[in-house]
Design a protein around this motif. Structure first.
Motif, PDB file in Angstrom:
ATOM      1  N   SER A  45       6.716  39.021   7.039  1.00  0.00           N
ATOM      2  CA  SER A  45       5.676  39.022   7.575  1.00  0.00           C
ATOM      3  C   SER A  45       5.080  40.399   6.616  1.00  0.00           C
ATOM      4  N   GLN A 102       0.131  30.952   5.026  1.00  0.00           N
ATOM      5  CA  GLN A 102       1.542  31.829   4.308  1.00  0.00           C
ATOM      6  C   GLN A 102       2.915  31.937   4.917  1.00  0.00           C
ATOM      7  N   TYR A 103       2.573  32.662   6.152  1.00  0.00           N
ATOM      8  CA  TYR A 103       3.713  32.671   6.607  1.00  0.00           C
ATOM      9  C   TYR A 103       4.463  31.156   7.353  1.00  0.00           C
ATOM     10  N   PHE A 114       0.246  32.931  -3.394  1.00  0.00           N
ATOM     11  CA  PHE A 114       1.423  33.417  -3.288  1.00  0.00           C
ATOM     12  C   PHE A 114       2.284  33.129  -4.513  1.00  0.00           C
ATOM     13  N   PRO A 164      -4.509  29.728   0.193  1.00  0.00           N
ATOM     14  CA  PRO A 164      -3.308  30.650   0.198  1.00  0.00           C
ATOM     15  C   PRO A 164      -1.947  30.302  -0.833  1.00  0.00           C
ATOM     16  N   CYS A 173       2.589  38.647   3.572  1.00  0.00           N
ATOM     17  CA  CYS A 173       1.691  37.400   4.069  1.00  0.00           C
ATOM     18  C   CYS A 173       0.392  38.428   3.117  1.00  0.00           C
ATOM     19  N   TYR A 197      -5.015  34.701   4.101  1.00  0.00           N
ATOM     20  CA  TYR A 197      -4.486  33.637   4.714  1.00  0.00           C
ATOM     21  C   TYR A 197      -2.999  34.033   5.744  1.00  0.00           C
ATOM     22  N   THR A 198      -3.166  35.151   6.388  1.00  0.00           N
ATOM     23  CA  THR A 198      -2.317  35.226   7.242  1.00  0.00           C
ATOM     24  C   THR A 198      -1.269  33.784   8.332  1.00  0.00           C
ATOM     25  N   TRP A 227       2.507  24.198   7.465  1.00  0.00           N
ATOM     26  CA  TRP A 227       1.701  25.010   6.852  1.00  0.00           C
ATOM     27  C   TRP A 227       0.764  24.248   6.803  1.00  0.00           C
TER      28      TRP A 227
END
Length: 451
Positions: free
Chosen positions: A362, A373-374, A239, A235, A365, A369-370, A77
């Motif tokens: 999934s 965050q994933y 979250f 991101p 997310c 910010y795919t 990340w």
């Protein structure tokens, strides 16, 4: 009736039975090939490397310490924002996701060849550096692959796409592991590793055929250091602003401790029980492969019938109990029947969990910010288990014995189950605000309202 369903099912897909027709759509099929290439680098530094080191006489404590290389996956990340926000020169004309996937695929091939040429009996340090290089390349490949998969799938395809991705991951990891064992038994480990570089190619082919994901949002220009800093922090802020975000993250951290700790030591158990490479390939890789595929299929059914929350809870329970089967194998000794049973149950449970938990991650997310965050969620999911494995697994096995060790891994899986149950009770299992997350949340709420 609208024309959309007819056009979607036009041609040969109309001949496919309805329950599996969605698996034949382009995006889920691409997820299968993406998963194949994702699983292979992991296999090269997981069970395969454990077997290689064990066969050249490296002691258990040193072997389990190699699992610390997996911590690179847990740190991905930190640089995932680069994949989201940096456009590659020249090749970037192919698209943000496609260009990164091709470049990192080549990097994976180079890293595996480098590990192939390392000789652990001559220099354990050089082998460790090569393993870390593979982990870095594989983790970066995962960043791109996961983002490409999520953005290629429509919200309605999340469960199916996660299942196909898990099918692919298992095919890639199992096939690479089997190929490595068989070739190493007849030639050399260097030849075996070089042959396995071929497994990095399917994802590259899939992205060229499918093209840039339709739902990918182009990165904003990064004009200065402040903009780059924002691309890293945004991101995370998105979250953690969600209701219950800290508890959700705590669940992500805890849910896979027992499973990770157990899985990274299986090959040590097999070696101690006297199983040969061919027996390991036949049962752990071969039989386990089909059990995992069955688990993925069942996981897709559970996800569709029970909804996301309840299917995740069921899979957590099954993964916890599956560790008990290896305590039974350790007690039984060298028994092919016991090996088949323990491998079968563990892989069935892992396959179910692979679909439900990956679909859940999934759905969390935000599409803006795919990748970032994933990467955070998937990295956090196994970091504690990997640290425990690298720091204490060898010592725990020596102190508790294999039976006691696998009983211990069963017990420490329980907190994650309890926490997810509490998240459901407190209605804190929510998804993010992006298109993927929002659609998944709405679908889940509708499913729960029926019950």
């Amino acid at each position: 009736m609208s024309s959309a369903p007819r056009s979607a099912h036009a041609g040969w897909r109309a001949l496919v039975p309805a329950p599996i027709r969605q698996y034949t759509e382009p995006a889920p099929l691409a997820a299968l090939f993406l998963g194949i290439s994702s699983g292979a680098p992991y296999a090269m530094i997981a069970a395969t490397l454990t077997t290689r080191l064990s066969q050249v006489g490296i002691e258990k404590r040193a072997i389990t310490a190699f699992s610390l290389a997996f911590l690179v996956y847990n740190l991905k990340w930190l640089w995932a924002w680069v994949v989201d926000g940096v456009r590659l020169p020249v090749i970037g004309r192919l698209g943000q996701r496609v260009s990164w996937l091709l470049v990192v695929g080549v990097l994976v091939i180079v890293a595996i060849v480098n590990l192939a040429l390392a000789d652990p009996s001559a220099s354990l340090a050089a082998t460790a550096r090569a393993a870390i290089f593979v982990a870095f390349a594989g983790a970066t490949y995962d960043i791109v692959i996961d983002a490409y998969r999520i953005e290629s799938l429509e919200p309605r395809q999340l469960g199916v796409g996660s299942g196909m991705s898990q099918y692919g991951w298992r095919i890639g990891s199992a096939a690479a592991g089997a190929v490595a064992l068989v070739i190493a038994a007849r030639s050399s480990w260097a030849t075996a590793y070089i042959a396995c570089t071929a497994f990095a190619i399917p994802a590259m082919v899939a992205c060229l055929m499918l093209g840039e994901p339709a739902r990918h949002r182009a990165p904003a220009a990064r004009a200065n250091l402040r903009a780059i800093f924002d691309s890293v922090v945004a991101p995370l802020l998105e979250f953690f602003r969600r209701r219950g975000a800290l508890l959700v993250l705590l669940f992500v951290l805890l849910h896979k401790i027992g499973d990770t700790l157990a899985n990274l030591t299986f090959r040590l158990l097999f070696d101690s029980l006297g199983y040969t490479n061919d027996e390991i390939a036949a049962y752990d890789v071969g039989f386990g492969f089909w059990a995992y595929l069955a688990g993925v299929f069942l996981g897709g059914i559970l996800y569709e019938r029970l909804g996301m929350k309840r299917s995740v809870l069921v899979s957590l329970l099954l993964m916890c109990v599956s560790n008990l089967s290896f305590a039974g194998l350790a007690a039984a000794g060298h028994s092919n029947l016991a090996l088949a049973g323990s491998i079968g149950f563990e892989n069935l449970a892992s396959g179910i969990g692979g679909v439900t938990v990956v679909a859940y991650f999934s759905a969390l997310c935000d599409l803006r910010y795919t990748a970032s965050q994933y990467a955070l969620l998937s990295a956090a999911g196994s970091v504690i288990g990997r640290v425990l494995t690298g720091a204490t697994a060898g010592a725990l096995i020596e102190q508790l014995g294999y039976v006691g060790f696998y009983l211990f891994t069963t017990v420490i899986a329980a907190p994650g189950i309890v926490l997810f149950w509490l998240l459901i009770r407190w209605d804190l299992v929510g998804a993010g605000d992006g298109a993927t997350a929002g659609a998944a949340r709405d679908s889940e709420d509708a499913e729960m309202s029926k019950s």
